[in-house]
Scaffold this motif. Structure first.
Motif, mmCIF file in Angstrom:
data_model
loop_
_atom_site.group_PDB
_atom_site.id
_atom_site.type_symbol
_atom_site.label_atom_id
_atom_site.label_comp_id
_atom_site.label_asym_id
_atom_site.label_seq_id
_atom_site.Cartn_x
_atom_site.Cartn_y
_atom_site.Cartn_z
ATOM 1 N N ILE A 472 0.893 -1.158 0.000
ATOM 2 C CA ILE A 472 0.000 0.000 0.000
ATOM 3 C C ILE A 472 0.934 1.212 0.000
ATOM 4 C CG2 ILE A 472 -1.878 1.217 1.138
ATOM 5 C CD1 ILE A 472 -2.553 -1.368 2.595
ATOM 6 N N PHE A 473 0.773 2.086 -0.971
ATOM 7 C CA PHE A 473 1.729 3.195 -1.043
ATOM 8 C C PHE A 473 1.045 4.495 -1.426
ATOM 9 C CE2 PHE A 473 1.633 1.559 -5.369
ATOM 10 C CZ PHE A 473 1.797 2.682 -6.192
ATOM 11 N N VAL A 474 1.704 5.579 -1.051
ATOM 12 C CA VAL A 474 1.288 6.933 -1.412
ATOM 13 C C VAL A 474 2.386 7.535 -2.264
ATOM 14 C CG1 VAL A 474 0.707 9.238 -0.550
ATOM 15 C CG2 VAL A 474 0.048 7.202 0.774
ATOM 16 N N GLU A 475 2.049 7.970 -3.459
ATOM 17 C CA GLU A 475 3.059 8.583 -4.334
ATOM 18 C C GLU A 475 2.350 9.470 -5.351
ATOM 19 O OE1 GLU A 475 5.879 10.227 -5.805
ATOM 20 O OE2 GLU A 475 6.413 8.791 -4.221
ATOM 21 N N HIS A 476 2.819 10.729 -5.446
ATOM 22 C CA HIS A 476 2.196 11.688 -6.362
ATOM 23 C C HIS A 476 2.805 11.648 -7.762
ATOM 24 C CE1 HIS A 476 -0.160 13.295 -3.127
ATOM 25 N NE2 HIS A 476 0.905 13.654 -2.437
ATOM 26 N N ASP A 477 3.845 10.873 -7.961
ATOM 27 C CA ASP A 477 4.437 10.719 -9.298
ATOM 28 C C ASP A 477 3.515 9.806 -10.109
ATOM 29 O OD1 ASP A 477 5.888 9.811 -11.545
ATOM 30 O OD2 ASP A 477 7.799 10.037 -10.530
ATOM 31 N N ALA A 478 2.751 10.412 -11.023
ATOM 32 C CA ALA A 478 1.738 9.657 -11.770
ATOM 33 C C ALA A 478 2.356 8.588 -12.653
ATOM 34 C CB ALA A 478 0.888 10.612 -12.611
ATOM 35 N N ALA A 479 3.533 8.849 -13.214
ATOM 36 C CA ALA A 479 4.187 7.857 -14.066
ATOM 37 C C ALA A 479 4.571 6.622 -13.250
ATOM 38 C CB ALA A 479 5.427 8.463 -14.727
ATOM 39 N N PHE A 480 5.046 6.828 -12.033
ATOM 40 C CA PHE A 480 5.403 5.711 -11.150
ATOM 41 C C PHE A 480 4.162 4.905 -10.794
ATOM 42 C CE2 PHE A 480 6.099 3.869 -6.937
ATOM 43 C CZ PHE A 480 7.333 3.254 -7.092
ATOM 44 N N ARG A 481 3.088 5.593 -10.425
ATOM 45 C CA ARG A 481 1.852 4.884 -10.076
ATOM 46 C C ARG A 481 1.353 4.049 -11.240
ATOM 47 N NH1 ARG A 481 -0.353 9.616 -8.271
ATOM 48 N NH2 ARG A 481 -2.031 9.394 -9.788
#
Length: 496
Positions: A472-481
């Motif tokens: 479960i992760f939080v990340e604002h980098d859309a390419a990574f998501r």
């Protein structure tokens, strides 16, 4: 149009011999929207400070413009409006209002103490101040670290409307949305290309494939020439030795003729060896700027139950304040769930509740007690001391920990340094490396990529796709998501 001209620029910290830059030349048009990229520790922020004349260096920087820098220090204890008056004292009110409107800064936010604003609001206020002074060329250092995805799109569109700047960022989609040139800080120098990050990456990947193929060819040539040189040398020695023997006919050999023939063969051997050394030199030159991105490994544990986490109509609270409401989701083995939402939507709070922190809630949460969890927090301020002591304190293998850090482009010198002096990106890599060394059923990562360079982001993407840990992760980098997540949970919130 004006230009920034860098000539024979060399710089090493503390006057040492470990150069960050050496004899660098560059010609930068101030009309360019220039994205500055490179590995952590490669000198991106240092380069901006050298342009401004904030560091002593050999060589010269010639510019027909003054520079403005983001982020700049904001005086403590002032409202956001008062901060603007300090950092942009000459800006006409209409211009400030225009820039703030373009960045969607609410009027009421300006009356709040600047220190109490969210990281995203502070970023937008200081960017607005930066772009009210047309006499200064903007140097922008990693503005996205406190921005959620909505704000990243907004700020990227805002920058795209501007005339020229130099921008340090590791967010690929953010760069694609606002730059028209890329400057890459390579191992041995600076590379400038016209285009977006994506066009630069296509060229980078093509060059790496070409050079890898050239490398394989040279390896074969070197091996073939080595064997040929050894074979010719053996023949030369064998012929030379016949000068002192007797032929089968009983006649003595012509020593002059045999010696001439042996010398000729030895000369040929030396020529072959010379060609081999030349090929080795070509190989070294060929690979000097290739960014080696080594494969990372992970050892996720299998759990006896397929379902690891279950939230059913959960609302979370800090005191009387409700952080999020009626959240429902399930995480099964192999899932990589991305929590998506604006600042303040409760993403980090959900992770803390799963970790077992005392966060008040209503609804139903199922999380087996036997579940082993590895956590990467947002904060890095607790990192002090040497990495080996940190590894021992965390109960992980020192050798494995250092191996992972080396693959994330850590120099050996960093292993002898206090982590409190590491850059923000290096500290994040310490937390990620520690997590990768921890066998776990579930990995909880809270904005792990803040300050992490592009190459390491792609490394970590490849790792998670290959080993498929439950996350479960939080990340604002859309390419990574997009590359990593198997599903997303959108959390509503006001945009910061």
């Amino acid at each position: 149009m004006s230009a920034i001209i860098v000539s024979k620029l060399s710089f090493a910290y503390d006057g040492g011999n470990d150069f960050v830059f050496q004899n660098v030349d560059a010609h930068i048009d101030t009309a360019w929207k220039l994205g500055l990229i490179g590995r952590n520790g490669r000198g991106k922020t240092t380069f901006l400070r050298l342009l401004m004349g904030a560091l002593p260096a050999d060589g010269a920087v010639s510019a027909s413009t003054a520079f403005g820098f983001f982020p700049q220090e904001a005086p403590a204890g002032l409202s956001a409006r008062q901060v603007l008056a300090v950092v942009a004292p000459e800006a006409p009110s209409w211009r400030l209002e225009r820039e703030l409107s373009l960045l969607a800064v609410a009027e009421e936010a300006l009356e709040q103490p600047f220190d109490t604003l969210s990281g995203g609001e502070r970023t937008k206020v200081l960017l607005a101040a930066l772009f009210t002074d047309d006499s200064r060329f903007p140097l922008i250092d990693e503005p996205t670290n406190h921005l959620d995805e909505h704000c990243r799109r907004l700020v990227s569109a805002y920058l795209k409307r501007k005339d020229g700047f130099i921008l340090v960022s590791h967010d690929r989609r953010f760069l694609d949305g606002c730059v028209d040139h890329i400057m890459a800080l390579n191992k041995t120098g600076i590379e400038l290309q016209s285009g977006t990050f994506s066009s630069w990456q296509r060229n980078f990947d093509a060059r790496n494939r070409f050079e890898a193929e050239q490398n394989r060819r040279l390896e074969k040539d070197i091996d073939r020439l080595r064997r040929a040189a050894e074979r010719t040398a053996r023949w030369s020695d064998r012929v030379e030795n016949t000068k002192y023997g007797v032929a089968a006919s009983g006649l003595k050999p012509d020593k002059g003729f045999v010696g001439h023939k042996a010398a000729k063969m030895m000369k040929r051997s030396l020529a072959i060896d010379s060609r081999r050394q030349q090929a080795i030199g070509e190989k070294s030159r060929l690979l000097r700027d290739v960014e080696s991105v080594e494969d990372l490994k992970l050892a996720p544990l299998a759990f006896h139950s397929r379902r690891l986490v279950d939230f059913d109509a959960v609302s979370l609270f800090y005191g009387e304040k409700q952080v999020c409401r009626d959240i429902t989701f399930t995480v099964e083995q192999g899932d990589r769930l991305a929590l998506v939402g604006g600042n303040g939507s409760g993403k980090s709070t959900i992770l803390k509740r799963i970790l077992g922190d005392a966060v008040a809630f209503t609804g139903r949460i199922v999380r087996p007690e036997q579940l082993r969890v590895s956590h990467v927090p947002q904060e890095t301020a607790h990192l002090t001391g040497r990495p080996d002591a940190y590894a021992r304190a965390c109960g992980i293998s020192e050798t494995l920990f250092k191996t992972v850090l080396r693959k994330l482009d850590f120099s050996r010198a960093l292993f002898d340094a206090d982590m409190s002096g590491y850059s923000a990106g290096q500290k994040k890599k310490v937390l990620i490396a520690r997590s990768l060394c921890e066998p776990a059923h579930l990995y909880l990562w809270d904005e792990p990529l803040n300050y992490i360079d592009v190459f390491s982001r792609m490394q970590i993407e490849d790792l998670l796709r290959s080993f498929k840990p439950t996350m479960i992760f939080v990340e604002h980098d859309a390419a990574f998501r997009a590359a990593v997540a198997t599903k997303e949970l959108a959390l509503p919130a006001e945009h910061a």
